[in-house]
Scaffold this active site. Structure first.
Site, PDB file in Angstrom:
ATOM      1  N   ASP A  66       7.228   2.961   7.458  1.00 53.47           N
ATOM      2  CA  ASP A  66       6.325   3.597   6.503  1.00 53.47           C
ATOM      3  C   ASP A  66       5.414   4.606   7.207  1.00 53.47           C
ATOM      4  OD1 ASP A  66       4.976   1.538   7.858  1.00 53.47           O
ATOM      5  OD2 ASP A  66       4.886   0.255   6.104  1.00 53.47           O
ATOM      6  N   ASP A 135      -1.525  -9.724   1.161  1.00 49.75           N
ATOM      7  CA  ASP A 135      -1.124  -9.799  -0.251  1.00 49.75           C
ATOM      8  C   ASP A 135       0.389  -9.944  -0.415  1.00 49.75           C
ATOM      9  OD1 ASP A 135      -0.191  -7.278   0.424  1.00 49.75           O
ATOM     10  OD2 ASP A 135      -1.404  -6.194  -1.044  1.00 49.75           O
ATOM     11  N   HIS A 137       2.749  -8.039   1.047  1.00 47.46           N
ATOM     12  CA  HIS A 137       3.595  -6.832   1.152  1.00 47.46           C
ATOM     13  C   HIS A 137       4.428  -6.844   2.434  1.00 47.46           C
ATOM     14  CE1 HIS A 137      -0.036  -4.764   3.208  1.00 47.46           C
ATOM     15  NE2 HIS A 137       0.908  -4.782   4.122  1.00 47.46           N
ATOM     16  N   GLU A 142       3.710  -3.023  -2.162  1.00 45.13           N
ATOM     17  CA  GLU A 142       2.621  -3.854  -2.648  1.00 45.13           C
ATOM     18  C   GLU A 142       3.101  -4.727  -3.814  1.00 45.13           C
ATOM     19  OE1 GLU A 142       0.195  -4.135  -0.824  1.00 45.13           O
ATOM     20  OE2 GLU A 142      -1.034  -2.354  -0.493  1.00 45.13           O
TER      21      GLU A 142
HETATM   22  C1  F6R Z   1       3.410  -1.612   8.957  1.00 51.77           C
HETATM   23  C2  F6R Z   1       3.801  -2.318   7.745  1.00 51.77           C
HETATM   24  C3  F6R Z   1       2.931  -3.355   7.130  1.00 51.77           C
HETATM   25  C4  F6R Z   1       2.316  -4.331   8.138  1.00 51.77           C
HETATM   26  C5  F6R Z   1       1.406  -5.318   7.413  1.00 51.77           C
HETATM   27  C6  F6R Z   1       0.737  -6.281   8.360  1.00 51.77           C
HETATM   28  O1  F6R Z   1       4.418  -0.713   9.349  1.00 51.77           O
HETATM   29  O2  F6R Z   1       4.821  -2.027   7.237  1.00 51.77           O
HETATM   30  O3  F6R Z   1       3.697  -4.086   6.200  1.00 51.77           O
HETATM   31  O4  F6R Z   1       3.336  -5.005   8.814  1.00 51.77           O
HETATM   32  O5  F6R Z   1       0.435  -4.609   6.702  1.00 51.77           O
HETATM   33  O6  F6R Z   1      -0.155  -5.563   9.149  1.00 51.77           O
HETATM   34  P1  F6R Z   1      -0.772  -6.215  10.475  1.00 51.77           P
HETATM   35  O7  F6R Z   1       0.370  -6.488  11.367  1.00 51.77           O
HETATM   36  O8  F6R Z   1      -1.686  -5.162  11.026  1.00 51.77           O
HETATM   37  O9  F6R Z   1      -1.477  -7.447  10.045  1.00 51.77           O
END
Ligand code: F6R
Length: 259
Positions: A66, A135, A137, A142
């Site tokens: 992403d 959440d 995702h 989301e």
């Molecule tokens: C990042 C991504 C997100 C993160 C998620 C957890 O490329 O795709 O899904 O993996 O937001 O973020 P952290 O690892 O910072 O807790």
């Protein structure tokens, strides 16, 4: 799904690095890379193995999950910059082999289609590293994302923007929009490695693994995938109802089987 509960975040990182190393040593490979805090230990371990054990990424390609809309690839908080700084500049990927979405694309739908085509042209992703949001995702899909979604623009929830504000000077600086691989796109990767550490992820992990497959918890879509390894530390596993079962089966897993 195979749920593997490991004592510490370092064990999660080492086990994830083992799976990635095994894939890379098998031959030319396409890696799917997540950003954020979760995979940092894994990337550090892979860098260490590159420097000390000669693990080479010269025959590999990588695709990011992403990117923030509105940030130039060179912006310090872009995921292009993040992955370069935290992983790829310290190993030996060839020029132009680490692919990301263009957060400044004038036509986000065309950029998303172009990205899907590049993944397909590379032969699809062999192993995809995933973190999970509080959440539920994965990527930036989301809650209520279609379980069949493709790469597209999404609006971040307030919770995700707050969670990610630590990387920015202020909450207002966190972009509202992102380009993300869809759940349908992610599920086409041949092996999914979902990593989670810490108590803050425990509820999302339990919903993803033991809850119903439902758009309200996007990571639950991974239950539909034939090859998922969920690597969690004790804290992230703390809300799982069937912890004993996962530990027992992993403890008796044949050594030859791998992940
Ligand atoms: C990042 C991504 C997100 C993160 C998620 C957890 O490329 O795709 O899904 O993996 O937001 O973020 P952290 O690892 O910072 O807790």
């Amino acid at each position: 799904m195979e749920i593997i509960i490991l004592p510490t975040p370092d064990d999660v990182a080492r086990t994830a690095a083992d799976a990635i190393e095994e894939q890379v040593r098998r031959g030319p490979s396409v890696l799917g890379l997540a950003t954020g805090s979760t995979p940092l230990g894994t990337y550090q371990e892979l860098i260490r193995r590159h420097q000390e054990d000669g693990l080479s990424f010269a025959a590999a390609q990588a695709f990011l999950l992403d990117e923030y809309v509105g940030l130039h690839a060179a912006h310090p908080q872009s995921y292009h910059s993040f992955i370069r700084k935290e992983f790829t500049e310290s190993v030996d990927f060839g020029d132009g082999t680490v692919h990301g979405l263009d957060g400044l694309a004038g036509d986000p739908a065309a950029e998303a289609a172009r990205y899907e085509a590049r993944i397909a042209a590379a032969g699809g992703v062999d192993i995809q590293v995933l973190g999970i949001g509080t959440d539920g995702h994965v990527g930036f899909n989301e809650p209520m994302s279609s379980l069949a979604s493709r790469t597209r623009i999404k609006t971040l929830t307030r919770q995700t923007r707050q969670d990610n504000a630590r990387f920015f000077a202020a909450l207002e600086d966190v972009p509202d929009h992102v380009l993300t691989q869809g759940l349908g796109t992610i599920r086409e990767a041949r092996h999914l490695l979902l990593l989670a550490m810490g108590e803050a992820k425990a509820e999302a992990v339990a919903a993803a693994v033991e809850g119903p497959v439902a758009a309200v918890c996007p990571a639950s879509a991974l239950q539909l995938h034939p090859h998922v390894s969920v690597l969690v530390d004790e804290a992230a596993a703390s809300r799982l109802a069937h912890r004993g079962y996962y530990q027992d089966t992993f403890g008796r897993k044949p050594a030859w089987q791998g992940l």
